[in-house]
Each structure stands twice: as C-alpha cells, then as structure tokens.
Design a protein around this motif. Sequence first.
Motif, mmCIF file in Angstrom:
data_model
loop_
_atom_site.group_PDB
_atom_site.id
_atom_site.type_symbol
_atom_site.label_atom_id
_atom_site.label_comp_id
_atom_site.label_asym_id
_atom_site.label_seq_id
_atom_site.Cartn_x
_atom_site.Cartn_y
_atom_site.Cartn_z
ATOM 1 N N ALA A 25 13.405 -84.587 53.615
ATOM 2 C CA ALA A 25 13.441 -84.150 55.012
ATOM 3 C C ALA A 25 14.854 -83.882 55.493
ATOM 4 C CB ALA A 25 12.778 -85.196 55.900
ATOM 5 N N ARG A 352 12.190 -86.109 60.008
ATOM 6 C CA ARG A 352 10.946 -85.356 59.850
ATOM 7 C C ARG A 352 10.642 -84.534 61.103
ATOM 8 N NH1 ARG A 352 9.336 -90.542 57.505
ATOM 9 N NH2 ARG A 352 9.251 -90.304 55.228
ATOM 10 N N SER A 355 12.775 -81.478 60.942
ATOM 11 C CA SER A 355 12.317 -80.596 59.885
ATOM 12 C C SER A 355 11.104 -79.793 60.326
ATOM 13 C CB SER A 355 11.992 -81.422 58.638
ATOM 14 O OG SER A 355 11.532 -80.589 57.601
#
Length: 837
Positions: A25, A352, A355
Amino acid sequence: MQLLGLWLCLGWGCAASLSPSCLSAQFRRPGDFVLGGLFPFGKDTVNLTARSQPTLLLCHRLFTDGLIWALAMKFAVEQINNSSRLLPGVTLGYDMYDTCLEPLVALQPSLLFLSHNGTAAIGVLCDYSEYQPRVSAVIGPHKSDLCLLTAKLFSSFLIPQVSYGASSETLSNTELYPSFYRTVPSDKNLVEAVVLLLNHFGWNWVAAVGSDDEYGRRALTLFLSVAATSNICIAFEGLIPTELAEPGAGTQLENTIKLINSTKVNVVVLFAHSLPAQALLERSLGMGLGKKVWIGTETWMLSDVAASTPGIRSVGTVLGFVMRTGTVPGFQEYVAELFSSVTQQEFCRRSRELSRRMNAEVLDTHCRQCANVTLGDIWPMLGVTAVQPVHVAVYSIAHALHRALGCTSKGCPKTPIRSWQLLHFMNTLPFEVNGQSFRFDQSHSTNTGYKLISWAWRDDGTLTYLPVGDYDQSLYIRQSQIPFHTADKKEPTSECFRRCQPGQVRRIKGFNLCCYDCTDCAENTFWSSTDSTSCSPCPRHQWAPARSTRCHPRGERFLFWDEPLAVALLTLTALTAGLSCVAALLFLRHLQSPLVQLAGGARSLLGLLWLLLQSLSCCLYVGRPSTALCCLQQLSYALCLNGCFSTLLPKALEITLVTEFPRCAPRLLRWVTHGRAWLTVAASVTVQALLCLCHLRLGPDYLVADYESLPSEVLLVCGTQSWAAFALLHGYNSCLAFACFLCTFMVQSPARRYNVARGITFATLIYFIVWIFFVVMFATLRTVLRAVTQICTILATTLGILAAYFVPKCYILVFRPDLNTADYFQNLSEEQPQDTQ
C-alpha cells in the motif's frame, strides 16, 4: 490535479517470499503531481520449482533491486514534499506498476499514462499542445529494450521519460526520441572506456561476446565499430542465448567457447546480463577453457549470479567498468524507519485509504509476495544497489517543474503545466542534487564517469570489488593493484600482431585481415601515419632511407672537382696537356730539321695544338653540368680530334700515292704536300664544323636529372638526344682514321730509313681500340662514371696519338740527335723519282 507518472521498469516478476502486511500500500499516493513507478508485483506464472539455482538467485536479486529502487523514488518524492525550497506549496504523488520485464506487460501502464487525465481513454486529436495526459513525466524503465518500446510512445506526446538504467546508444538519437532522458551514461562511453583499457595493456587480439538481447547486441555492435578504428582485432564475435531453457542453448554456448579457444586469445570482452554471463562462465570452466582476462560491465560483474558460479576463482582475471554513483544521504535510515512503520495498524490504515483514492481498480497492482518482506531481506543490498540514478531522475523532473511553474521561496503558482513545457528546462539548465551538479548533455544523458574494478578474493574465499582505476573522458589505472592470474602477477599478452615501430607498416598474414607482421619501409618510401598499411613514396626531389618516417631533400650527384677520382683525372689531364706542350716546343725548336719536316712540319705543330685543346676539354666533364656544357662536350671532342687527324691525313695520302700509285704520284702529290696540304686540312676541319652544326640542329646532348639510378641523390648527367646525330658527328672522324690506317698499315720503309707510316698506323689503331670500349660503356652507363668514361676516352686517345706518333720523334730529337739527318729522314716523295729511273 495532475499526475506525474514516474515509471520504474524493473520487472522482477519471479516470486519471492518477502514483506510486512501493508508494504504494497506504500506505492500509491495522491498529490498535485503523481509519480508513477513499475515494480514486479508477482506477475510471473512460471513454476519456480523448475528453475535452476542461478535463476532463483537472479529472481531474488531483481526483486530486491526493484524494491530498493521503488523505495528510493518514494524517498525522493517525500523528501521534495517535505522541503520548502524546490516545490513549496506543491505536493508530488506516485503511482507504481509492474512490467515483469515483458514488453506487453510494460505496454499496459504506458497506455494508461497516455490516457486523458481523470479517464482511462486516450484522446485522438489533431493538436496535442493542450492535451493533459494522466502523467506529466515518466521515469523508467530500467532495461533498454523496454525503453526502446515505450520511448516512441511518450515521444509522440512529448512526455518526458527519464530512465535510470537504459544505456543503449540507440536511445541517444534525439530525433527519434526527443523526450527520452537518462541518468546513466550511454554504452558509447562504456565502450570507449573498454577500448582505452585494451589499448593501455596492448591487448589487440580479443574475443567479443554479447547476450542475444537489446543490450548485448547494441553494445557488441558499438564495440566492434570503435575497436576497428583503434587498432584492435576481433578474433571472434558472437552472441550467447538469454533463454537458457530453449533447445540448443547449451550447444550454442559450447560452440562459442570452442571458437574462443581456437583463436588463442587471452582477453574476452563480455556484454551480457547476469544469467547468460553466468552460463558462459560456468560452461567455460567445465570445458577447460583456461584462465583469461574477462572484461565486463556492471550488468553481470556486480551480480551475485555470476559470482556464485562453482569454481569461479579459476576463470582468470575479471576487470570491468561500473558506473560511478554517489550515496543518497538518509536513505538507509528512511528504509529502516519505513519497515518499522508498516507494522503499525494506524500507519497501514492511512496508507490503504490513500491508495484507494488513486483509482486502483484500473490495473491490478496487488503485491501478493510483499506480505513476507522484512528489513533483513533487503538490508545487505542497500549498500550495493545504485539508487542515486533513481534519486537524480526524480529530482530532474522536480527541478523542471520548479522552473516551468516559476516557483519562488514563497511558493509555486497554481499554473497548469503541459508535459512538453518541461522539455525546454531539462535540455538547457543544470540542476543540483545533494550538493552535486547534474546536466543532460546533447544526447540527453548524464555522464558521471566509471570506476574500473577487479574481482578480488579474500582469504576466506569471499568476493570483493577492488577499485583499480577511473574513467572520465580519460583513463587512469592503478596497474600495480590489479591481481592478474599470471605467475608473475603481470598482465598477460593477447596479440595477433605487434605494434609497428615508426618506419614500419603492416603486412597482413593468414586469413584474418587484422593479423599482420611489421615490415620496414623500403628506400625512398616513408611511414606516413600511425598503423599505415603501405609506405608512401617520396616525391622525386626527395629520398628516404629504409624504415624512415620522413623524406629528405636529394643531393645532386656529378663529378665534383674535389673528389679523389676527379683530382686523379685532372692530374692526368694536366700531364697529357704538358706532354703535348713539350712535344710542340721540341717540334717548334727543330721545325726545319729533317725529322720535323718528314712528320709534317708546321702541320705537326697544329696537330699538337689540337691535342692540347682536346686534353684540356676534359675539364668540361668535371663540375655541375648544364645544357650548354653538355652541348660543348661532344662538339669539342669531335672537333679537336678531327683537327689532329686532318693534319695526319696529307701525310698518309702522300705515303699511299708514293708507295701504291707511283705513276699518279707526280701529278697528285702537289695537293697533299707543301702549301696545298693546308687546303686538305682546312677542308676536313670545315666538313667537321658543318657536321657539328648538324648535330646541334638534329639533337644536341642535354642535361638529364636522373632520379632512379641513385637512392639518395639526383644524378646530373648529359643525355644523348639523338644517336643519329651522335653517329654523324663522330662517324666522320672514324672515316678519317680509317683512311689514314688504310694508307699506312702496309707501307714498308727502305733500309736505313725512318718509317713515318708506322706512327700513323698505330695512332689510328689505338683510336679504334679505345672507341670500341667507349661506345659500349657510354651507351650503358648512367652514373658519374659516364663522365669518367668520356674523360678516360679523351685522354686515352690523346696519349695514344702522342705515344704512337709524336713521342718517338721527340725521343730522337732529345736523345738521338745524330739520327736527325736528311739521309735517315728523307721524304718518300723526294726519293721516289730516283727509284723509278
């Protein structure tokens, strides 16, 4: 918001078991400009259990290098974002993709980068000057073959592409690839360094091998062209397979080693990646190739794959050039801190979330094997993998953005920037990274130079890379530090020919055109340039000794006044002239005596005067000749000799009339005796004078500069222009001499009487004998001896006439005056009537 696609094409694609849970990530972050990169995230579908140990080692090394390069870009981006100096108020993001070292895989993110910002479609327009692609610049790929594919795409849209590893010289063509840049030197610089290394040690008989891929083929071709102009002969050139699992790969390697062995070279230049290089080294050890000097590049020299070959210490000496790179301060600490952070839940949650904001569903970028990577897996390679080119590549784009946006210390304007606007600033201005200045040259490369390293083995058997030299436009070698494999630890020889010394040229031997011996340049040729294949002839007015490097002016060669031979001839000339004068004085003193009257009286004095002039004419043959002197030489000889023979002719005719034609004698003797005899002399000389004029008209002798007869001098001689004129000039004298000979050779003198005819007979006979030798030598000689021959002929003729006709009479005048009476020297014309009564 604009994406800056920073693409690192690495392609380790071979699975490896590495990484903490949220490391995957870390390769997507949003920003005002997003940097995209490509990494090997497990796209490989080949069964790893079927791979050989070197292949697994290579996969691990590629994966580790790729991860380190990716982290280096991440570090550079975050370093720029945290700084207020370069892009204040502007944030950079990054978006990374996998290439798997496969062109088709690399093509997918390439097309994505070209798509219109905010979409997944590429607009088809007539004018792309206002087109806003998904990225503003691309970094990568690492390999040349992938760059050759992608550079055409990005150059069509004028999107800057900066590679940190592609070194193919083909990419230096800025007309085909106007937006391609790289932070490494091109293969041309590497090849020039290799050639300088070969020339330094005098290795001019080498084998050249390349891997059968873009890098190997291009580097080998470039090396062959540069070596051909640097007096290096290629004993063998060939390609080795890159796909070692293919049928026939082993046979091809064996054939390559057999051919290298047959050439008996001691140096092998190898342009290949690590796996084919390892296969060649392993097979050469197995076939007993023998120790060689292997000259390589960092593509395989710094690889654990090649160094892990069993028995590699027996391969010989390994030398090669690796790119000179600096360290990136703070990078190792950054990596250590990152790996400690990815284990924290809050850090992973934020990673995350960021991302997901990058529209991750466009391409599958899940890194299945990153879940097992630990810091200990990559830490040993942090000090080996070159990360500075990646760092410099990111900063080159950042500096171009800084100038294009017009940033100040207070901030950067929020001005839309098109990709093509960055090219101007990348082409013209230098930029600084960590205190070191960089600049793209005319071929859009940065040449930081090379280090020459040698494989060295410690006592514990571990390999170390020993720096033994540097190359930056010129080569410096610490030769004493190179651990050569020879018994005396000195460099081995690898020559098909020896270096020709000045004054020598090559002579090709055998069937290889670059194998030759050295031969000395012959006389009158010279060595014109380094390693010439032929000697250049000197101009006619110059000469050169054997094995000469230049021509010298020719000296003039003729019969000099001061040389011993000329002095000897002139001394003999003086003696001959003195003898003629003494004889003339004796005859003048006894002019009314019976002996002198019988010899011709005053005509004898004239004959001696002609002989004096004839002997003095020898001086015309000494010294530097000229056209005028050449004309006078033959004329003076012919005229003086004719004058002498003309004075003898009346006496000869008188003798033959009295002895052979007594009935006609009273009527004809008055034309050859007394005063009318002078008419005969005058008529004969007049005819010779006319013949001299004809000789001048038909073809007089002329000055000849002979450059062929003598090696270092020009011979100045008088040449005969017309042999017909020559024969006409001297033929009349021969006729006179022959007439005198016929009139006198059978005459018998009465008892107790002096035979005057005998002197004329011997005088003409000596003339003919001398002339037989003269004609033969005169027609064949082309040296200074030609002038000597003419002088000797004149003196021999003069002395012959003096000795045969005048000297006996002088002897009587001086030593036997009692014989000088009318009875002993009675004229035949006076006593003949008494005999007929």
